[in-house]
Design an enzyme around this catalytic site. Sequence first.
Site, PDB file in Angstrom:
ATOM      1  N   ALA A  21       0.813  -1.207   0.000  1.00 49.77           N
ATOM      2  CA  ALA A  21       0.000   0.000   0.000  1.00 49.77           C
ATOM      3  C   ALA A  21       0.849   1.262   0.000  1.00 49.77           C
ATOM      4  CB  ALA A  21      -0.911   0.007   1.218  1.00 49.77           C
ATOM      5  N   HIS A 166     -10.959  19.554 -24.410  1.00 52.37           N
ATOM      6  CA  HIS A 166     -12.257  19.216 -24.981  1.00 52.37           C
ATOM      7  C   HIS A 166     -12.829  17.971 -24.310  1.00 52.37           C
ATOM      8  CE1 HIS A 166      -9.648  16.405 -27.116  1.00 52.37           C
ATOM      9  NE2 HIS A 166     -10.716  15.709 -27.453  1.00 52.37           N
ATOM     10  N   HIS A 240     -30.599  11.587  -4.172  1.00 48.67           N
ATOM     11  CA  HIS A 240     -30.851  10.608  -5.226  1.00 48.67           C
ATOM     12  C   HIS A 240     -31.325  11.271  -6.532  1.00 48.67           C
ATOM     13  CE1 HIS A 240     -31.696   6.715  -6.936  1.00 48.67           C
ATOM     14  NE2 HIS A 240     -32.761   7.278  -7.467  1.00 48.67           N
TER      15      HIS A 240
HETATM   16 ZN   LIG Z   1     -29.612   6.836  -4.950  1.00 49.05          ZN
END
Ligand SMILES: [Zn+2]
Length: 337
Positions: A21, A166, A240
């Site tokens: 790691a 772009h 959401h």
């Molecule tokens: Zn969600």
Amino acid sequence: MGELRRDPVVGRWVIVDTDHAGENNGFEKEDHTPKQEAKCQFCYGRENQTPPEIEAVRPKDSKPNSPGWSVRVVPNKFPALRIEGELNKRGVGIFDMSNGVGAHEIVIETPDHRKVMADFTHEELFEVIKKFKSRCVSLSHDKRLKYVLIFKNFGESAGASMEHGHSQIIALPMVPKYVLEELEGAEHYFEYRGRCVFCDMINQEYQDQERIVTENKDFISFCPFAPRFSFESWIIPKEHSAHLEDISDDKLYNLAVILKEMLYRLKVTLSDPSYNFFLHLAPLHYEHNESYHWHIEIIPKLTQIAGFEWGTGFYIVSTPPDVAAKHLREVHVTKHG
Ligand SMILES: [Zn+2]
Ligand SMILES: [Zn+2]
Ligand SMILES: [Zn+2]
């Protein structure tokens, strides 16, 4: 020993190397010094070298395809798919095919050849992201089209053939396989648990507190639990939402803020890597909006995909996401664009 981890949406397994790691050596480096400015077709004053613009950000008194703009959207000169004609789906023996109907557009993000997205002001990036949204709205009116993929390639090794800043928009007459896998995984999770898997991922990230890189009022960014690539990171709306079109402009501004910040953090942490990012949005006219949650995936180009990955669909990740997130968090950023 490494760890096997499973992505909760699509069920893809990855191997995370937890032994080494933090050893960031061996990543590919690429020089991004501009070399093509003299003949660049996206540069200010060369507006007649691209196909006529579809949309632009420019003062009211300036003419299309003339200087004065800050963002331009133009058709790709060498499109992968064309907007004219019928789809004409057909079978050839056991094979399915259709005509290459779709759209392939380029968003020229800045008139300045040397300016990279990680160094944009919030306002500059906001204008680009508003174009992403307005193109989605516009393309959704074409009934032949089912999906809009917005993506960016930065750096030659990430597939950018033009160095001038772009992004690209490709609209497809079908929903692509990777998106289908996410939609199906998310629908399945929703049926089983009655909740959005992406909302649950956000909650889990808040609980674990290991992989979050940054957040603002409307968006959060983290390195996912089961990434395919070292330093892979996601940006996702906290509330959401399945479609970019549903996001109000003041929230879009916060998307510009967090996207700029993440690109800057990656630039500093990984010495200006090449990268790709793409928006995973619900398909046009998609109806299971409760189960799918749009997001951006950012993938720095640090290693090559090799035989094991091609052969299995598994990925081996050398930097665990909690270690990547820690490095990304350590970068000092100012709050101003
Ligand atoms: Zn969600
Ligand atoms: Zn240029
Ligand atoms: Zn995705």
